[in-house]
Scaffold this motif. Structure first.
Motif, short mmCIF file in Angstrom:
data_model
loop_
_atom_site.label_atom_id
_atom_site.label_comp_id
_atom_site.label_asym_id
_atom_site.label_seq_id
_atom_site.Cartn_x
_atom_site.Cartn_y
_atom_site.Cartn_z
N HIS A 282 53.69 11.03 50.69
CA HIS A 282 52.91 11.68 51.66
C HIS A 282 51.08 11.42 51.61
N GLY A 283 51.15 9.88 50.79
CA GLY A 283 49.85 10.10 51.30
C GLY A 283 48.18 10.54 50.15
N PHE A 284 48.62 11.24 48.72
CA PHE A 284 48.16 11.81 47.86
C PHE A 284 48.13 10.12 46.76
N GLU A 285 46.65 10.05 46.24
CA GLU A 285 46.80 9.20 45.50
C GLU A 285 46.23 9.98 44.21
N VAL A 286 46.62 9.47 43.19
CA VAL A 286 46.53 9.93 41.20
C VAL A 286 45.17 9.37 41.56
N LEU A 287 44.49 10.76 41.37
CA LEU A 287 42.45 10.61 40.85
C LEU A 287 42.36 10.25 39.64
N GLY A 288 43.16 11.13 38.69
CA GLY A 288 42.51 10.63 37.14
C GLY A 288 44.33 11.61 36.47
N THR A 289 43.80 11.21 35.30
CA THR A 289 45.00 12.30 34.61
C THR A 289 44.67 12.44 32.88
N VAL A 290 45.00 13.81 32.48
CA VAL A 290 44.50 14.55 31.60
C VAL A 290 45.26 14.13 30.58
N PRO A 291 45.15 12.87 29.28
CA PRO A 291 46.02 12.81 28.74
C PRO A 291 46.51 14.08 27.54
N GLY A 292 47.54 13.91 27.65
CA GLY A 292 48.92 14.30 26.62
C GLY A 292 48.19 16.55 26.89
N ALA A 293 47.82 16.44 28.73
CA ALA A 293 47.45 17.71 28.19
C ALA A 293 48.39 18.64 29.16
N PHE A 294 49.95 18.97 28.72
CA PHE A 294 51.49 19.46 29.09
C PHE A 294 52.09 18.92 28.22
N ALA A 295 52.47 19.86 27.65
CA ALA A 295 53.88 20.32 26.62
C ALA A 295 55.09 20.32 27.01
N HIS A 296 56.11 19.24 26.86
CA HIS A 296 56.77 18.35 28.28
C HIS A 296 57.88 19.49 26.95
N PRO A 297 58.77 19.73 26.93
CA PRO A 297 59.80 20.62 26.15
C PRO A 297 60.81 19.78 25.64
N THR A 298 60.65 18.43 25.91
CA THR A 298 61.87 17.18 25.55
C THR A 298 60.88 16.05 25.39
N LEU A 299 60.25 15.66 26.41
CA LEU A 299 59.14 14.61 25.75
C LEU A 299 57.96 14.44 24.67
N GLY A 300 57.74 15.79 24.79
CA GLY A 300 56.11 16.31 23.84
C GLY A 300 55.22 16.16 24.66
N ARG A 301 54.10 15.44 25.02
CA ARG A 301 52.71 16.01 25.47
C ARG A 301 52.77 14.95 26.37
N VAL A 302 52.41 14.93 27.62
CA VAL A 302 52.63 13.94 28.35
C VAL A 302 51.11 14.55 29.70
N GLY A 303 50.56 13.49 30.11
CA GLY A 303 50.12 13.93 31.23
C GLY A 303 50.20 14.71 32.22
N LEU A 304 48.88 15.44 32.56
CA LEU A 304 48.46 16.61 33.76
C LEU A 304 47.52 15.38 35.06
N HIS A 305 48.43 15.05 36.37
CA HIS A 305 47.43 14.17 37.12
C HIS A 305 47.00 15.16 38.39
N LEU A 306 45.37 14.80 38.80
CA LEU A 306 45.11 14.67 39.34
C LEU A 306 45.14 15.11 40.42
N MET A 307 45.04 15.12 41.89
CA MET A 307 45.96 14.20 42.87
C MET A 307 44.96 14.87 44.02
N TYR A 308 45.04 13.68 45.07
CA TYR A 308 44.28 14.28 46.25
C TYR A 308 44.69 12.97 47.19
N HIS A 309 44.85 14.11 48.65
CA HIS A 309 45.09 13.62 50.17
C HIS A 309 43.68 13.81 51.27
N ALA A 310 42.43 12.77 51.44
CA ALA A 310 42.02 13.40 52.69
C ALA A 310 42.78 13.07 53.68
N PHE A 311 42.07 13.88 54.99
CA PHE A 311 42.53 14.11 55.91
C PHE A 311 41.22 13.21 56.66
#
Length: 161
Positions: free
Chosen positions: A132-161
């Motif tokens: 739908h037009g969003f892009e990943v601007l960056g990812t904070v590595p290991g910022a999310f503690a997933h219950p089975t995958l361990g620490r995974v990244g959180l994306h900052l995503m943006y869609h300009a109109f």
């Protein structure tokens, strides 16, 4: 499927969706110990924001909330969040809610939409947003503690109109 503004009577069906998604700890960086009252306060947006439900007849299939991402000088950028009932995932509910939120933001003159914390392992959502037009601007590595995958990244995503 119809997407309409949330009404208080919808909470009885929205709450189980929110509770299941948050307690799974796989896709949202919300406290899994949140009470029902805290969850309602977090999910139901006050004007000028909006909370909606996707329904099939009287059944709530999913829900979304949308509003201004930041106040003041950042108020020209919108944000949104989406949750879909487990038994109807993969049937287009999330896609419809995403389109609705984008249309809502455009109609209100926002310059774009920003997602602050998309869990990178939530590949279905990431691909939906990219489609739908969003892009990943960056990812904070290991910022999310997933219950089975361990620490995974959180994306900052943006869609300009």
């Amino acid at each position: 499927m119809l997407i309409r503004e949330y009404a208080e009577v919808d909470w009885v069906q929205v709450w189980p969706i929110v509770r299941e998604v948050v307690r799974a700890e796989e896709t949202f960086p919300y406290d899994p110990g949140m009470s029902e009252e805290q969850s309602r306060g977090m999910w139901v947006e006050a004007a000028p924001g909006l909370t909606v439900v996707a329904v099939d007849g009287n059944q709530v299939l999913g829900t979304a909330k949308m509003g201004t991402n930041r106040p003041g000088p950042g108020s020209h950028v919108a944000t949104a969040s989406f949750m879909v009932a487990a038994d109807v995932r993969g049937q287009g509910v999330g896609t419809a809610l995403c389109r609705y939120a984008l249309d809502w933001a455009r109609a209100r003159g926002y310059a774009g939409m920003q997602f602050n914390a998309v869990v990178e392992s939530n590949t279905t959502a990431v691909e939906l947003y990219r489609h739908h037009g969003f892009e990943v601007l960056g990812t904070v590595p290991g910022a999310f503690a997933h219950p089975t995958l361990g620490r995974v990244g959180l994306h900052l995503m943006y869609h300009a109109f």
